[in-house]
Design an enzyme around this catalytic site. Structure first.
Site, PDB file in Angstrom:
ATOM      1  N   THR A  27      -2.060   5.044   8.539  1.00 35.20           N
ATOM      2  CA  THR A  27      -2.169   5.700   7.230  1.00 35.20           C
ATOM      3  C   THR A  27      -3.173   4.930   6.379  1.00 35.20           C
ATOM      4  O   THR A  27      -3.296   3.711   6.507  1.00 35.20           O
ATOM      5  CB  THR A  27      -0.786   5.738   6.559  1.00 35.20           C
ATOM      6  OG1 THR A  27       0.088   6.467   7.424  1.00 35.20           O
ATOM      7  CG2 THR A  27      -0.819   6.419   5.214  1.00 35.20           C
ATOM      8  N   THR A  56      11.899 -10.570   9.142  1.00 39.31           N
ATOM      9  CA  THR A  56      11.899  -9.471   8.168  1.00 39.31           C
ATOM     10  C   THR A  56      12.452  -8.199   8.808  1.00 39.31           C
ATOM     11  O   THR A  56      13.194  -7.447   8.186  1.00 39.31           O
ATOM     12  CB  THR A  56      10.469  -9.246   7.634  1.00 39.31           C
ATOM     13  OG1 THR A  56      10.068 -10.433   6.964  1.00 39.31           O
ATOM     14  CG2 THR A  56      10.390  -8.086   6.665  1.00 39.31           C
ATOM     15  N   GLN A  81      25.953   4.753  13.735  1.00 45.25           N
ATOM     16  CA  GLN A  81      27.210   4.985  14.460  1.00 45.25           C
ATOM     17  C   GLN A  81      28.413   4.613  13.589  1.00 45.25           C
ATOM     18  O   GLN A  81      29.509   5.118  13.777  1.00 45.25           O
ATOM     19  CB  GLN A  81      27.273   4.148  15.753  1.00 45.25           C
ATOM     20  CG  GLN A  81      26.166   4.450  16.763  1.00 45.25           C
ATOM     21  CD  GLN A  81      26.026   5.931  17.052  1.00 45.25           C
ATOM     22  OE1 GLN A  81      26.959   6.552  17.549  1.00 45.25           O
ATOM     23  NE2 GLN A  81      24.893   6.515  16.700  1.00 45.25           N
ATOM     24  N   ASP A 134      10.240  -7.106  -3.472  1.00 46.28           N
ATOM     25  CA  ASP A 134       9.027  -7.458  -2.725  1.00 46.28           C
ATOM     26  C   ASP A 134       8.731  -8.940  -2.938  1.00 46.28           C
ATOM     27  O   ASP A 134       8.816  -9.434  -4.059  1.00 46.28           O
ATOM     28  CB  ASP A 134       7.847  -6.585  -3.242  1.00 46.28           C
ATOM     29  CG  ASP A 134       6.686  -6.553  -2.274  1.00 46.28           C
ATOM     30  OD1 ASP A 134       6.147  -7.623  -1.955  1.00 46.28           O
ATOM     31  OD2 ASP A 134       6.316  -5.451  -1.834  1.00 46.28           O
ATOM     32  N   PHE A 166       0.819  -1.220   0.000  1.00 47.55           N
ATOM     33  CA  PHE A 166       0.000   0.000   0.000  1.00 47.55           C
ATOM     34  C   PHE A 166       0.858   1.277   0.000  1.00 47.55           C
ATOM     35  O   PHE A 166       0.828   2.053  -0.969  1.00 47.55           O
ATOM     36  CB  PHE A 166      -0.954  -0.061   1.207  1.00 47.55           C
ATOM     37  CG  PHE A 166      -1.487   1.257   1.649  1.00 47.55           C
ATOM     38  CD1 PHE A 166      -2.121   2.116   0.752  1.00 47.55           C
ATOM     39  CD2 PHE A 166      -1.367   1.659   2.973  1.00 47.55           C
ATOM     40  CE1 PHE A 166      -2.614   3.350   1.160  1.00 47.55           C
ATOM     41  CE2 PHE A 166      -1.859   2.882   3.395  1.00 47.55           C
ATOM     42  CZ  PHE A 166      -2.473   3.731   2.490  1.00 47.55           C
ATOM     43  N   TYR A 188       5.612  -7.776  15.827  1.00 48.87           N
ATOM     44  CA  TYR A 188       5.663  -6.533  15.029  1.00 48.87           C
ATOM     45  C   TYR A 188       6.288  -5.399  15.843  1.00 48.87           C
ATOM     46  O   TYR A 188       7.263  -4.784  15.419  1.00 48.87           O
ATOM     47  CB  TYR A 188       4.238  -6.176  14.606  1.00 48.87           C
ATOM     48  CG  TYR A 188       4.126  -4.982  13.683  1.00 48.87           C
ATOM     49  CD1 TYR A 188       4.513  -5.066  12.349  1.00 48.87           C
ATOM     50  CD2 TYR A 188       3.600  -3.779  14.134  1.00 48.87           C
ATOM     51  CE1 TYR A 188       4.389  -3.972  11.491  1.00 48.87           C
ATOM     52  CE2 TYR A 188       3.469  -2.686  13.283  1.00 48.87           C
ATOM     53  CZ  TYR A 188       3.861  -2.791  11.964  1.00 48.87           C
ATOM     54  OH  TYR A 188       3.733  -1.709  11.126  1.00 48.87           O
ATOM     55  N   ASP A 195      12.494 -12.172  -1.197  1.00 48.71           N
ATOM     56  CA  ASP A 195      12.359 -11.936   0.243  1.00 48.71           C
ATOM     57  C   ASP A 195      13.571 -11.127   0.711  1.00 48.71           C
ATOM     58  O   ASP A 195      14.710 -11.505   0.406  1.00 48.71           O
ATOM     59  CB  ASP A 195      12.322 -13.328   0.906  1.00 48.71           C
ATOM     60  CG  ASP A 195      12.025 -13.275   2.387  1.00 48.71           C
ATOM     61  OD1 ASP A 195      12.351 -12.264   3.026  1.00 48.71           O
ATOM     62  OD2 ASP A 195      11.486 -14.274   2.896  1.00 48.71           O
TER      63      ASP A 195
HETATM   64  N1  LIG Z   1       0.076   1.779   6.631  1.00 51.81           N
HETATM   65  C1  LIG Z   1       0.247   2.115   7.888  1.00 51.81           C
HETATM   66  O1  LIG Z   1      -0.686   2.619   8.519  1.00 51.81           O
HETATM   67  C2  LIG Z   1       1.583   1.927   8.552  1.00 51.81           C
HETATM   68  C3  LIG Z   1       1.722   2.370   9.873  1.00 51.81           C
HETATM   69  C4  LIG Z   1       2.960   2.195  10.492  1.00 51.81           C
HETATM   70  C5  LIG Z   1       4.008   1.616   9.821  1.00 51.81           C
HETATM   71  N2  LIG Z   1       3.838   1.186   8.550  1.00 51.81           N
HETATM   72  C6  LIG Z   1       4.984   0.532   7.893  1.00 51.81           C
HETATM   73  O2  LIG Z   1       5.063   0.915   6.530  1.00 51.81           O
HETATM   74  C7  LIG Z   1       5.485  -0.200   5.733  1.00 51.81           C
HETATM   75  C8  LIG Z   1       4.511  -0.435   4.599  1.00 51.81           C
HETATM   76  O3  LIG Z   1       3.224  -0.694   5.146  1.00 51.81           O
HETATM   77  P1  LIG Z   1       1.965  -0.945   4.223  1.00 51.81           P
HETATM   78  O4  LIG Z   1       0.803  -0.373   4.918  1.00 51.81           O
HETATM   79  O5  LIG Z   1       2.244  -0.535   2.839  1.00 51.81           O
HETATM   80  O6  LIG Z   1       1.848  -2.540   4.316  1.00 51.81           O
HETATM   81  P2  LIG Z   1       1.599  -3.613   3.133  1.00 51.81           P
HETATM   82  O7  LIG Z   1       1.376  -4.911   3.806  1.00 51.81           O
HETATM   83  O8  LIG Z   1       0.573  -3.111   2.197  1.00 51.81           O
HETATM   84  O9  LIG Z   1       3.009  -3.606   2.382  1.00 51.81           O
HETATM   85  C9  LIG Z   1       4.113  -4.326   2.821  1.00 51.81           C
HETATM   86  C10 LIG Z   1       4.866  -4.840   1.605  1.00 51.81           C
HETATM   87  O10 LIG Z   1       6.050  -5.533   2.052  1.00 51.81           O
HETATM   88  C11 LIG Z   1       6.138  -6.779   1.347  1.00 51.81           C
HETATM   89  N3  LIG Z   1       6.905  -7.698   2.215  1.00 51.81           N
HETATM   90  C12 LIG Z   1       6.565  -8.144   3.445  1.00 51.81           C
HETATM   91  N4  LIG Z   1       7.542  -8.946   3.931  1.00 51.81           N
HETATM   92  C13 LIG Z   1       8.500  -8.996   2.989  1.00 51.81           C
HETATM   93  C14 LIG Z   1       9.764  -9.655   2.890  1.00 51.81           C
HETATM   94  N5  LIG Z   1      10.224 -10.437   3.870  1.00 51.81           N
HETATM   95  N6  LIG Z   1      10.502  -9.474   1.768  1.00 51.81           N
HETATM   96  C15 LIG Z   1      10.048  -8.692   0.740  1.00 51.81           C
HETATM   97  N7  LIG Z   1       8.870  -8.050   0.785  1.00 51.81           N
HETATM   98  C16 LIG Z   1       8.121  -8.198   1.888  1.00 51.81           C
HETATM   99  C17 LIG Z   1       4.697  -7.199   1.111  1.00 51.81           C
HETATM  100  O11 LIG Z   1       4.544  -8.124   0.068  1.00 51.81           O
HETATM  101  C18 LIG Z   1       4.043  -5.846   0.797  1.00 51.81           C
HETATM  102  O12 LIG Z   1       4.124  -5.534  -0.563  1.00 51.81           O
HETATM  103  C19 LIG Z   1       5.622  -1.384   6.694  1.00 51.81           C
HETATM  104  O13 LIG Z   1       6.965  -1.529   7.067  1.00 51.81           O
HETATM  105  C20 LIG Z   1       4.801  -0.980   7.876  1.00 51.81           C
HETATM  106  O14 LIG Z   1       5.259  -1.567   9.074  1.00 51.81           O
HETATM  107  C21 LIG Z   1       2.646   1.322   7.900  1.00 51.81           C
END
Ligand SMILES: NC(=O)c1ccc[n+]([C@@H]2O[C@H](COP(=O)([O-])OP(=O)(O)OC[C@H]3O[C@@H](n4cnc5c(N)ncnc54)[C@H](O)[C@@H]3O)[C@@H](O)[C@H]2O)c1
Length: 315
Positions: A168, A86, A155, A32, A12, A139, A52
């Site tokens: 978000t 991850t 560092q 991804d 997303f 998480y 991965d």
């Molecule tokens: N959207 C939010 O509200 C929010 C809030 C806080 C933090 N975040 C952080 O922002 C980042 C993106 O979030 P998002 O909402 O787009 O989530 P999402 O699940 O839509 O996207 C995560 C992406 O990472 C990929 N992925 C997961 N594990 C992987 C791995 N081991 N290797 C390669 N690809 C991998 C998934 O396939 C996916 O495309 C994340 O790190 C999340 O923790 C998002």
């Protein structure tokens, strides 16, 4: 033109960021594993490497936006060990890559590092109230250890940025993602009961994705070594979950009612960012109101659900 790697770029936030980077003429590679992301989210002008982040990857690069990690509780709790891996192994790999090529790395941390906070709004100086032994700990603690990795590599001279992202939402979210905005809007559009966990008095602060992406870009671009400290990115416009549900019903013109369910373990009761640091250091603040952002997201989900239905009818 910079060579930019976006891990999690099929998800997303990542795919919205990729669109913006391409629009400014950068060369973008998406790394991804498509565990929660989708191939169709990645624009044709970007190169998709399906892999991965826990496995080694090497290629000269100028900037790394390290976003890979499932963000929805439903998704990251499906395989907690992979979530931990991850954040620890994947983040180490990306920091090593940054070190080898002299690249800058922005890590997408989260407001979840504050756990169920005792102070509100939460400033970056608050150390948090996190349960290390529970269903969300893979998480929350995963992100905390990743921040510790960023600190240690900083560092050693790696240029690191840490964005602590608060809830978000926006276009390109998966309708079945399991997060509050996607749940409520999809339920309201379908006329189904809006599922609220607890009594709905817990709060969330919703940030529209365009605002977040602008913040991520500003953070990556900002000079100064103090920027190695974490920066909250979110919208301080705090609402109760019940208010969000009611707004979703109103914006969809829906007959949905609200249905209450038990609060899951360790669900935070309060979420509101203190964004003074982002305002002062980056000159950034969100500008999209929940009313406007949720209306745009409603239109996106409406279109997505209609095309899914049309595809279903054709089969
Ligand atoms: N959207 C939010 O509200 C929010 C809030 C806080 C933090 N975040 C952080 O922002 C980042 C993106 O979030 P998002 O909402 O787009 O989530 P999402 O699940 O839509 O996207 C995560 C992406 O990472 C990929 N992925 C997961 N594990 C992987 C791995 N081991 N290797 C390669 N690809 C991998 C998934 O396939 C996916 O495309 C994340 O790190 C999340 O923790 C998002």
């Amino acid at each position: 033109m910079a060579r930019i790697l976006v891990t999690g770029g099929a998800g997303f936030v990542g795919s919205n960021l990729v669109l913006r980077l391409l629009a400014t003429g950068h060369q973008v590679t998406v790394l991804d594993d498509l565990s929660t992301g989708f191939k169709h989210n990645v624009p044709e002008q970007a190169r998709l490497v399906q892999a991965d982040v826990n496995f080694a990857w090497d290629e000269p690069v100028d900037q790394i936006f390290h976003l890979a990690c499932a963000a929805s509780p439903e998704k990251y709790q499906k395989d907690p060990l992979q979530t931990l891996r991850t954040n620890y192994v994947g983040t180490t790999n990306m920091l090593e890559l940054a070190k080898r090529h002299g690249a800058s790395l922005l890590f997408s941390s989260t407001s979840e590092v504050y756990g169920d906070p005792n102070v509100s709004p939460q400033p970056e100086t608050y150390w948090g109230n996190v349960n290390s032994f529970g269903p969300r700990s893979c998480y929350d603690e995963g992100k905390r250890v990743a921040e510790a990795l960023c600190y240690s590599y900083a560092q050693q001279g790696v240029r690191v940025r840490i964005a602590r992202i608060f809830n978000t939402y926006g276009p390109r979210m998966a309708p079945d993602d399991g997060r509050v905005v996607s749940n409520f809007l999809v339920q309201a559009l379908r006329g189904l009961p809006i599922t609220i966990y607890g009594d709905g008095s817990q709060t969330r602060s919703l940030c529209y994705v365009d605002d977040l992406v602008a913040g991520l870009l500003a953070l990556m671009a900002a000079p100064g070594s103090n920027l190695e400290h974490p920066v909250n990115l979110g919208n301080p416009c705090e609402m109760t979950v019940k208010q969000i549900g009611e707004l979703a019903i109103r914006l969809c013109g829906s007959p949905s009612t609200i249905s209450y369910h038990p609060l899951p373990q360790d669900d935070p009761l309060q979420r509101c960012p203190d964004i003074s640091r982002a305002k002062t250091w980056l000159g950034w603040q969100p500008s999209v109101t929940p009313e406007v952002g949720l209306s745009q997201t409603r239109d996106y989900f409406k279109q997505t659900l209609e095309s899914k239905e049309a595809a279903g009818h054709k089969q």
